[in-house]
Design a protein around this motif. Structure first.
Motif, mmCIF file in Angstrom:
data_model
loop_
_atom_site.group_PDB
_atom_site.id
_atom_site.type_symbol
_atom_site.label_atom_id
_atom_site.label_comp_id
_atom_site.label_asym_id
_atom_site.label_seq_id
_atom_site.Cartn_x
_atom_site.Cartn_y
_atom_site.Cartn_z
ATOM 1 N N LEU A 303 0.786 -1.230 -0.074
ATOM 2 C CA LEU A 303 -0.028 0.122 0.013
ATOM 3 C C LEU A 303 0.760 1.390 -0.036
ATOM 4 C CD1 LEU A 303 -2.937 -0.682 2.394
ATOM 5 C CD2 LEU A 303 -3.087 -0.470 -0.199
ATOM 6 N N CYS A 333 -6.891 -0.678 3.573
ATOM 7 C CA CYS A 333 -7.430 -0.170 2.263
ATOM 8 C C CYS A 333 -8.336 1.210 2.599
ATOM 9 C CB CYS A 333 -8.076 -1.123 1.204
ATOM 10 S SG CYS A 333 -6.828 -2.468 0.773
ATOM 11 N N CYS A 338 -7.409 2.965 -1.085
ATOM 12 C CA CYS A 338 -7.291 1.900 -1.952
ATOM 13 C C CYS A 338 -8.699 0.936 -2.104
ATOM 14 C CB CYS A 338 -6.259 0.840 -1.596
ATOM 15 S SG CYS A 338 -5.654 -0.295 -2.789
#
Length: 483
Positions: A303, A333, A338
């Motif tokens: 990430l 996330c 994300c």
């Protein structure tokens, strides 16, 4: 070298149907059509005036002229008489090629091609050697001595046709009322419905010839029977859009290239449906680099490099451990903005409010798609062939993944790599965001992007890299250059 098919049918003095259409259709699909003339038909806009069978010795010599030829599939249309059906059955007994039968009993403009003896010979001698039969509803009614008024009647009639020894049936449903045309396919392993919006095209002659010959041509090109049936239905839709009229009469359908327009792709359903399907929530077309990883630890490592999309695909772990990983992955996330897709575990994705779910074709039947949609999750679906793309299209997912593009070692695949040409084809056919997967790494990213992929899924190119972080950093740079 072009694949070759053999077409047994009558000529049409009007130049519309029969062998005239067979040759045009095969040529459009880049296949060579060999022929056996069963009869010459005399017809005009008033109707069929005569069907003139060729003599037996002429018919037999034509058949045997193809002995030993590299023919991949056989299409049978209008016979000249019952004797020809018997001779054809005898010749096919020594063949191993798939046989597609278009049981044309009557001409569109009027006139009967089959008498009682021909129908008997068809049932007893020829049908047991047929791979696929493509009747419309009136033809199926005549073959089965029944009435077909509903979709359930279509299923019953198709099963009855299988009882004649035929391997598969595609029963065309255009004669039933409704906004959709629904065709029913069944063989010994599976059954499905192909649905298209009913066409208001004026020029619709020779649709049966076009369908059966395009299926035969697709088989010669190496497609599976299920794929060939989908391609045949696409050919009909293209033909109806491009049909042309003639003086004093309606004209034929026309096909001039392998079907590749999204408007022509049918929807494929496991069960009959006349309902309008609402789409899943959309996702950004710029899905970008799309790592597929099997542990939340990978998500923590990757990430920081600015990933926009990632998939957690966990196999063979206890549900409690999967649930814990999903929960952690969603939190990670969300903090990094994300998009997280959860593979297979749709209940956990809903419970922990993931961005979306990714399902393989084998999981579509068991998953509660309505519940996923109601929860507001996006849906991605894997596809590898025309059958699967048509099935995915019926569900209106958020994206469709296509592969393998290149050879891959991360998963045993029964499908041949599609290559960039195959990916470009799917880009034309699929209106949803398209994710490419399979054997993509390094400089292949540029070619995949140029072919139109909205996202590039990678597994071993990242997880098997000696330095995954360095690889992701380099890939992100490539994506920024080629997006």
């Amino acid at each position: 070298m072009l694949p070759q098919i053999l077409c047994l049918a009558a000529t049409d003095s009007g130049g519309i149907a029969g062998l005239n259409m067979d040759i045009r259709c095969a040529s459009a699909l880049n296949v060579h059509a060999r022929t056996v003339v069963t009869a010459t038909s005399s017809q005009n806009h008033h109707g069929l005036t005569a069907l003139n069978p060729v003599p037996d010795d002429s018919f037999i010599s034509q058949l045997h002229s193809h002995d030993g030829a590299p023919i991949q599939a056989v299409k049978i249309g209008v016979p000249g008489n019952a004797r020809q059906l018997s001779l054809t059955a005898d010749w096919l007994a020594s063949q191993t090629r798939p046989v597609i039968l278009d049981p044309v009993f009557t001409a569109t403009i009027g006139g009967d091609f089959y008498d009682a003896s021909s129908l008997t010979e068809l049932r007893q001698a020829l049908l047991p050697q047929v791979t696929l039969i493509t009747p419309n509803i009136p033809e199926a009614e005549r073959l089965c001595n029944c009435r077909i008024l509903t979709p359930d009647d279509m299923i019953t009639a198709a099963q009855q046709l299988l009882g004649f020894g035929i391997q598969a049936v595609l029963l065309k449903g255009g004669h039933l009322n409704g906004q959709f045309c629904c065709d029913y396919y069944v063989d010994q392993q599976r059954a499905f419905w192909l649905r298209t919006t009913r066409s208001d095209a004026t020029n619709q002659r020779a649709t049966g010839c076009l369908l059966s010959t395009s299926i035969t041509s697709a088989l010669a090109l190496g497609y599976s029977l299920a794929d060939a049936v989908v391609i045949g239905r696409m050919a009909i839709s293209q033909g109806l859009r491009q049909g042309y009229g003639l003086a004093q009469q309606e004209g034929p359908v026309r096909i001039n290239h392998f079907p590749d327009h999204p408007q022509d792709l049918p929807e494929l359903y496991d069960h009959y449906s006349d309902a309008t399907v609402s789409p899943f929530p959309a996702c950004d077309r710029n899905l970008g680099l799309y790592p597929v990883v099997d542990d939340v630890g990978w998500i923590q490592r990757l990430l920081p490099f600015g990933l926009q999309t990632i998939q957690l695909r966990i196999k063979n772990q206890p549900l409690t451990q999967v649930a814990q990983q999903v929960r952690q992955a969603v939190a990670l996330c969300r903090d990094s903005h994300c998009r997280l897709f959860i593979n297979d575990y749709w209940q956990l994705a809903i419970e922990h409010k993931a961005y979306g779910v990714h399902l393989g074709q084998e999981d579509l039947t068991d998953a509660n798609l309505a519940q996923i949609k109601t929860a507001g999750l996006r849906l991605g679906i894997s596809s590898h062939c025309h059958y699967e793309v048509a099935r995915a299209r019926s569900l209106k997912p958020s994206y469709i993944a296509s592969g393998p593009i290149y050879p891959t070692t991360s998963k045993i695949m029964p499908w041949q790599p599609q290559g960039i040409d195959g990916l470009s084809y799917w880009r034309k056919l699929i209106p949803q965001p398209l994710v490419a997967i399979g054997g993509i790494y390094g400089d292949r990213v540029k070619a995949v992007h140029q072919a139109g992929a909205d996202g590039v899924a990678m597994i071993s190119a990242i997880t098997a890299s000696p330095s995954p972080e360095t690889t992701v950093k380099q890939l992100m740079t490539l994506f920024s250059q080629h997006t």
